[in-house]
Scaffold this active site. Sequence first.
Site, PDB file in Angstrom:
ATOM      1  N   LYS A  79      32.037  64.051  37.627  1.00 16.71           N
ATOM      2  CA  LYS A  79      31.431  63.297  36.526  1.00 16.71           C
ATOM      3  C   LYS A  79      32.456  62.766  35.509  1.00 16.71           C
ATOM      4  CE  LYS A  79      27.854  62.569  36.912  1.00 16.71           C
ATOM      5  NZ  LYS A  79      27.322  61.612  37.935  1.00 16.71           N
ATOM      6  N   SER A 170      27.008  65.311  31.279  1.00 15.75           N
ATOM      7  CA  SER A 170      26.819  64.451  32.454  1.00 15.75           C
ATOM      8  C   SER A 170      26.554  65.276  33.713  1.00 15.75           C
ATOM      9  CB  SER A 170      28.074  63.590  32.641  1.00 15.75           C
ATOM     10  OG  SER A 170      27.959  62.790  33.766  1.00 15.75           O
TER      11      SER A 170
END
Length: 335
Positions: A79, A170
């Site tokens: 991420k 995230s």
Amino acid sequence: MNYQDVKYTQLSNKTEVCSRCCTPRKLFTYFFILIVTLIGLLVTCYSHSGICNKYDNRKVHIRLTKRRLPHCIIIGARKAGTRALLTYLKVHPDIQTAQYEVHFFDNQENYDFGYGWYQKQMPYSFPDQLTIEKSPAYFTESSVPGRVYSMNSTIKILLIVRDPVQRTISDQLQLNFKGLDMGLEVKPFEELVLNPKTGNIDMNFKPVQRSYYDVYMKNWLKYFPLNQIHIVDGDQLIADPYPEVYKVESFLGVRHAIPQSDFVYNATKGFYCVKTDTAYQKCLSGSKGRSHPHIQKEVIEKLKDVFWKHNENFFELVNQRFFWNNKTMASKIGK
Ligand SMILES: Nc1ncnc2c1ncn2[C@@H]1O[C@H](COP(=O)(O)OS(=O)(=O)O)[C@@H](OP(=O)(O)O)[C@H]1O
């Protein structure tokens, strides 16, 4: 011999000649030779000549393409922008990239298939092109650096890092979407990241753990010298990809062939997209660049506190600072 006889003799000679050269067997042989020649030409064209390869715009045609083990791997972090980086590098004429995450070194089953299997997952490339694959789990799996070293101790390594707080959010968001797909209940980030008894950050919560960059970096540095690992600033890659990609080109030793004009900001997506051979703007899929949920300020502050020491350790290890621990800078961009 009268006219009729002459005509008959000419006709029968012709038929004889024709029947000698046009027997079904001979026709079949000619046809067979023609097909074999055509197949031969096609095979030569596709496997040996740049003419048939869409990637070759360099007017050098006689080159052997084959699948090669990667010269460079993007090891993570998850991420942090690994797909964006790979997508940008794919534009480079001297680089070929694996389409999917291969997970060779971190997945025991894949690893057991051996290097031959790994090579088969790679794209076709010319001899002077670099092959790159990305699997973000490589960074955090403890067995991976040793395995990579055993395969190729001189391989080039790209690590992309991002503000650990944003990366953690995230990471959890990604898990939420996966959970939703499986029909599972999705809980608020605050509820998952805090220990319900103490109210402190749960240090063992996976998305938090995966942001302890120093811990994993130490493991990689046991096998590879720092100059073999280039660190990309994931936040900069989002804000302005060109300078980060330029530095990667230098690290890889390839020419600077991706111009700034190839990066096009897409206001709808809210991110940069890139010009490719086939698309005016190639943007990443909807699973990249999701809008993050609002997270309570106290939880953000607690996360920052947890990461502060890890970040400082990481900066020291890699001899490079990032803005994450810089209060003024962080508050300026609202993090
Ligand atoms: N150009 C562009 N377009 C879209 N997204 C971009 C881009 N550049 C960087 N990013 C950031 O990449 C984040 C996803 O990171 P990864 O590709 O490493 O994710 S993954 O681990 O492979 O799932 C993704 O994280 P989220 O914003 O949390 O979705 C983005 O912030």
